[in-house]
Motif scaffolding. Structure first.
Motif, PDB file in Angstrom:
ATOM      1  N   THR A 293       0.749   4.004  -2.781  1.00 40.60           N
ATOM      2  CA  THR A 293       0.640   5.550  -2.348  1.00 40.60           C
ATOM      3  C   THR A 293       1.919   6.320  -3.312  1.00 40.60           C
ATOM      4  O   THR A 293       1.691   7.532  -3.705  1.00 40.60           O
ATOM      5  CB  THR A 293       0.939   5.999  -0.892  1.00 40.60           C
TER       6      THR A 293
ATOM      7  N   CYS B  29       3.229   6.146  -5.905  1.00 41.81           N
ATOM      8  CA  CYS B  29       3.140   6.311  -7.171  1.00 41.81           C
ATOM      9  C   CYS B  29       2.441   7.603  -7.607  1.00 41.81           C
ATOM     10  O   CYS B  29       2.289   8.048  -8.544  1.00 41.81           O
ATOM     11  CB  CYS B  29       2.359   5.101  -8.006  1.00 41.81           C
ATOM     12  N   VAL B  30       1.607   8.075  -6.493  1.00 42.01           N
ATOM     13  CA  VAL B  30       1.138   9.341  -6.856  1.00 42.01           C
ATOM     14  C   VAL B  30       1.942  10.508  -6.704  1.00 42.01           C
ATOM     15  O   VAL B  30       2.810  10.450  -5.784  1.00 42.01           O
ATOM     16  CB  VAL B  30      -0.132   9.723  -5.798  1.00 42.01           C
TER      17      VAL B  30
ATOM     18  N   VAL C 224       2.152  12.977  -3.615  1.00 37.26           N
ATOM     19  CA  VAL C 224       2.751  12.354  -2.317  1.00 37.26           C
ATOM     20  C   VAL C 224       4.348  11.913  -2.631  1.00 37.26           C
ATOM     21  O   VAL C 224       4.866  12.285  -1.429  1.00 37.26           O
ATOM     22  CB  VAL C 224       1.813  10.851  -2.061  1.00 37.26           C
ATOM     23  N   ARG C 225       4.612  11.578  -3.665  1.00 36.18           N
ATOM     24  CA  ARG C 225       6.048  11.285  -3.862  1.00 36.18           C
ATOM     25  C   ARG C 225       7.082  12.618  -3.587  1.00 36.18           C
ATOM     26  O   ARG C 225       8.064  12.426  -2.888  1.00 36.18           O
ATOM     27  CB  ARG C 225       6.377  10.583  -5.149  1.00 36.18           C
TER      28      ARG C 225
ATOM     29  N   ALA D 195       0.822  -1.419   0.052  1.00 38.72           N
ATOM     30  CA  ALA D 195       0.077  -0.066   0.145  1.00 38.72           C
ATOM     31  C   ALA D 195       0.837   1.221  -0.013  1.00 38.72           C
ATOM     32  O   ALA D 195       0.409   1.994  -0.711  1.00 38.72           O
ATOM     33  CB  ALA D 195      -1.038  -0.085   1.194  1.00 38.72           C
ATOM     34  N   ALA D 196       1.964   1.237   0.770  1.00 39.63           N
ATOM     35  CA  ALA D 196       3.030   2.567   0.696  1.00 39.63           C
ATOM     36  C   ALA D 196       3.422   2.687  -0.487  1.00 39.63           C
ATOM     37  O   ALA D 196       3.644   3.793  -0.878  1.00 39.63           O
ATOM     38  CB  ALA D 196       3.914   2.252   1.862  1.00 39.63           C
TER      39      ALA D 196
END
Length: 505
Positions: free
Chosen positions: A26, A28-29, A32-33, A22-23
């Motif tokens: 995440t 991949c957005v 967020v990265r 899941a991390a």
């Protein structure tokens, strides 16, 4: 940023690999990265603290003596239930089992196992060491035959603290040897009789002259003049007269006289991969890659063939006597015919086939486990899909389940089939409780490898209760057998130590 890493670690320990997936998803957005990259910074002080903590933890694990630490769990403590089911009521198997006069007192079949009353699970870390064979001495001490990549050793373990009280290193295996090192039993004098990798048999005392637990100097029988290089010992067992029988991988069957140490040998000419069985009538049963043999000792101790019965396919289990010796008694093995696993019963007196019962689905059944004997039949575990401990990583399991096959007057009868998954350890019967104990694994979409001790009702095949015993690769058994010990306990050797399950006192 430190708090975020801490939260991820806690979630990872609680829910397992799915948190890392899941991390990663995440990240991949892009937004967020970028946010993470802007706040990721490790100074020298933080790096030094983390490195020091890892070094100290590793040093503690290496320095602390064996048995003083529990087997380390893998992530996923909250990803599955810790206990399922309800306590069982004893439903004893009504039958008589002859007591072998030359084996440790008290048949494992006649020991009561745990009933599931708030079961307590305790583990002992022994390093990367698999204790595949366990026995209980008359002193209640646990005798364990353990192995590592470099060799094997014999351990004496305190049954209360789970700490080793004595260790004897055994000779290392020779290069190119493909044999396991599980040929082992405990005799009536509490001596651990074990086959070594250099083709010797040792009888190691497990108690002192005062009756206290302790490993003494062994009696040794050297079989190197009889067993050639590149061959090895795969089975040991005493017959009812006290004569010691041994079998090699390439089909040599021999005896050792208890009083004189005289060795006598015969050659079956067929490879052997399984344990052997004996009965009170003097019969010794050896299953090869091609047939089941019954042998008996001649006047000079030389093994003499009584009968030989070929079977289809291959057998993944050792022979198991069913019923009383003599007319009406049988011996059970497994075979594979037309791509389907089956249980085969043969008459003990003349080797004729009594019946065969297919079990599990076509192309979906296989076993490498010992059959669990019951009064009128046996229980077989399905090990299909198991090839190594890696087969059950990340929540994967093998094919289910367990099946009971009874021998009736008119042939075989499939009594029940359970969907419990025991990838490699088979099932162990406790006649006083009427339960079968299996080391099972539940499938997990979260990628967690959770292992359980499961109690199955021998009469109905219903799973009564399961208690989680560990998570991760190190909690797996890799073919070790469950042992029903003293005072209602169940033991198993995992990939990294020992596990004991017993009802809360």
């Amino acid at each position: 940023m430190v708090w975020l890493v801490g939260v991820l670690l806690l979630l990872w320990m609680a829910w397992g690999p799915v948190v890392l997936v899941a991390a990663a998803a995440t990240l991949c957005v892009p937004r967020v990265r970028w946010w993470v990259q802007d706040r990721t910074f490790l100074d020298r002080r933080t790096t030094a603290w983390v490195t020091g903590a890892v070094v100290v933890l590793g040093g503690v694990v290496v320095a602390v003596p064996d048995g003083r630490l529990p087997v380390p769990p893998a992530p996923g403590a909250w990803a599955g239930p810790s206990y399922v089911g309800r306590p069982a009521m004893p439903r004893p198997v009504v039958a008589e089992t002859p007591s072998h006069p030359h084996r440790a007192a008290g048949s494992p079949l006649q020991r009561p196992g745990p009933l599931g009353l708030q079961p307590e699970v305790e583990t002992a870390w022994l390093g990367l060491e698999r204790c595949g064979r366990l026995e209980v001495a008359s002193t209640d001490a646990l005798v364990a035959l353990c192995s590592t990549r470099s060799g094997s050793n014999l351990r004496l373990v305190d049954p209360e603290t789970l700490r080793p009280t004595g260790t004897r290193e055994l000779p290392a295996r020779s290069d190119g040897s493909a044999c396991g090192e599980d040929a082992f039993y405990l005799d009536a004098a509490d001596r651990a009789v074990v086959a070594t990798a250099d083709r010797r048999v040792l009888a190691v005392p497990t108690r002192t002259e005062e009756g206290e637990p302790g490993l003494g100097e062994p009696t040794t029988w050297d079989l190197r003049p009889y067993v050639p290089d590149r061959d090895c010992l795969v089975a040991l067992a005493p017959d009812w007269s006290g004569r010691l029988w041994w079998v090699s991988r390439r089909g040599l069957v021999g005896t050792i006289a208890a009083d004189t140490g005289r060795v006598a040998v015969t050659d079956l000419g067929e490879e052997v991969r399984r344990d052997i069985a004996v009965d009170e009538a003097g019969g010794v049963y050896v299953v090869t890659d091609a047939a089941l043999h019954r042998l008996a000792a001649g006047p000079d101790g030389t093994p003499q063939p009584v009968w030989r019965t070929a079977y289809d396919g291959s057998s993944g289990s050792a022979p198991v006597p069913v019923g009383a010796a003599g007319p009406g008694g049988a011996v059970a093995i497994t075979d594979t015919a037309e791509d389907r696993l089956g249980v085969l019963f043969l008459a003990r007196d003349d080797g004729r086939t009594l019946c065969r019962q297919p079990v599990f689905e076509e192309g979906g059944g296989a076993t490498d486990s010992t059959l669990a004997p019951l009064a009128s039949g046996v229980v077989v575990a399905n090990n299909h899909g198991w090839s190594s401990p890696r087969s059950t990583l990340l929540g994967f399991t093998g094919s289910p389940g367990l099946a009971r096959v009874d021998l009736a007057a008119d042939g075989c009868a499939l009594r029940w089939t359970s969907d419990a998954v025991s990838p490699s350890s088979g099932a162990t019967a406790s006649w006083p409780t009427g339960l079968l104990y299996a080391w099972t694994k539940r499938p997990s979409l979260a990628g967690v490898s959770a292992w359980y001790l499961t109690a199955v009702d021998a009469e109905s095949g219903r799973s009564m209760w399961s208690v989680r015993t560990g998570t991760g690769l190190l909690a797996g058994s890799n073919g070790s057998e469950v042992l029903v010990g003293s005072e209602g306990s169940a033991w198993l050797g995992t990939m990294a130590g020992l596990v004991r399950v017993r009802d809360r006192r």
